[in-house]
Design an enzyme around this catalytic site. Structure first.
Site: not given
Ligand code: DSN
Length: 414
Positions: A51, A53, A197, A223, A226, A232
């Site tokens: 933990y 925080e 984003d 994120t 990707k 993730r």
């Molecule tokens: N929903 C995801 C996508 O497939 O693009 C992104 O969060």
């Protein structure tokens, strides 16, 4: 892994099946990738127990000195990779990164502009079913009906009319370069903040394959899993001006304790993204997407906006009289994994759609190149032209197995 096999064989069996599924299918979901063994190891590390925080040197728990080191490492690497003044690596996901960014920039009831979901936006960009559409007043913009490209003049017109507090750009299903400089200009004209984003294109941005939003945006959300090919999770970048406001918004306003094992894996991912081979990987991702798009076009499928500049492409199925859902299911049955997706001005509901989205990050990580892209395009066209035909499906399935058997999933084979 061997421990799990004996301590929980039921779960182990599912895990083994998922490994087999990944190995034996062609993954064309634009938001997915195959993380390295190093990323997986960091995720499965003892940091899951801790933990922490708060932030480095300002925690609400004892025993955080190693957690501080790992979070500092991740923050510094993110800043270096993206040339950013500030980084926050705590968001558990892209949704929570966006939540923190809104908390830092907006008050409930404020208005913000973002791309419509069916034109390529994201649920958290103001959809009424998301917190973002419930807490804030969403003003949508979209693409031009003819070109299917972002219409910057129209974005400017809407911004001048509504004078939103924030303008957001970035997308989940837009295959063209986004002009962040133009967005900054529009935001400045109406006194709005600019947020980007970049979740889908983060790997392309890290390597200069897509222009960076960092010099233009007040806050960038992303994120790590990707095109960036990490664990993730989410992260945020900002100017020094927003650093402390953004940190407070991420924790405690949007989240409690950070996931230190995921932060460790983010540090690994940022480190991997600084290597020269990551640049050639991202270039190959885009080349593969371009080739897949042109081969599908040659086979009679219409690509939204006529092609792609990034890792994804969107196919318009209306001329074929079939739905995105039907094609997604047919492709799944032959081992090609993709997702149905709304296309601009789609009349079908989101569960059905008139489009299908393909992306090349995961297959490129497996080493697929031009030959495989040509072959996959041919297989997709064969399925689309023979929906419901078992004989075709069997033939395609055999070819999919053949391709997959020659390209091990990197994280499973080391
Ligand atoms: N929903 C995801 C996508 O497939 O693009 C992104 O969060």
């Amino acid at each position: 892994m061997n421990v799990l096999e004996h301590s929980d064989p039921e779960l182990w069996q599912v895990l083994s099946s998922e490994q087999r599924r990944q190995q034996e299918t062609i993954g064309l979901i634009a938001a997915e990738n195959h993380a390295s063994r190093a990323v997986l190891e960091a995720m499965a590390s003892v940091f899951t127990d801790k933990y922490a925080e708060g932030y480095p040197q300002h925690r609400y728990y004892g025993g955080c000195w190693e957690a501080d080191r790992v979070e500092e490492m991740a923050r510094e690497r993110a800043k270096r990779l993206f040339h950013a003044e500030h980084a926050n690596v705590q968001p558990h996901s892209g949704t929570q990164a966006n939540m923190a960014a809104y908390f830092a920039l907006l008050q409930p009831g404020d208005s913000f502009m973002a791309m419509k979901l069916d034109h390529g936006g994201h649920l958290t960009h103001g959809s009424p079913v998301s917190f973002s559409g419930k807490l804030y007043r969403f003003i949508p913009y979209g693409v031009d009906r003819e070109t299917e490209l972002l219409d910057y003049d129209e974005v400017e017109r809407i911004a001048r009319e509504y004078r939103p507090k924030l303008i957001l750009t970035g997308a989940s299903a837009y295959s063209r370069v986004i002009d962040f400089e133009r967005f900054r200009h529009i935001a400045d004209l109406v006194g709005a903040r600019l947020m980007v984003d970049m979740a889908h294109i983060a790997g392309l941005v890290a390597t200069g394959v897509h222009p960076s939003p960092v010099p233009h945006a007040d806050i960038v959300s992303s994120t790590t899993h990707k095109t960036l090919r990490g664990p993730r999770g989410g992260f945020l970048l900002s100017t020094a001006e927003f650093a402390s406001r953004l940190d407070a918004a991420a924790c405690p306003e949007a989240q409690g304790g950070p996931m230190m094992h995921i932060i460790a894996a983010k540090a690994v991912c940022f480190g991997e993204a600084m290597r020269p081979e990551f640049v050639s990987y991202q270039q190959a991702v885009v080349e593969n997407a371009r080739l897949l798009a042109s081969e599908l076009q040659r086979g009679g499928l219409r690509i939204v906006s006529g092609g792609t500049d990034n890792h994804l492409l969107l196919v318009d199925l209306r001329d074929h009289g079939i739905t995105g859902k039907a094609v997604e299911q047919a492709l799944e049955s032959v081992g090609i994994i993709a997702n149905r997706n709304a296309i601009p001005f789609d009349r079908r509901p989101p569960q059905v759609t008139s489009g299908i989205r393909f992306g090349t990050p995961a297959v490129t990580s497996r080493g697929f190149g031009p030959d495989e892209m040509r072959r996959i395009a041919r297989l997709i066209i064969k399925v689309v032209n023979n929906i419901g035909d078992d004989k075709t499906y069997k033939e395609v399935r055999l070819e999919v197995e053949d391709i997959c058997s020659r390209f091990p999933v990197p994280s499973l084979s080391a």
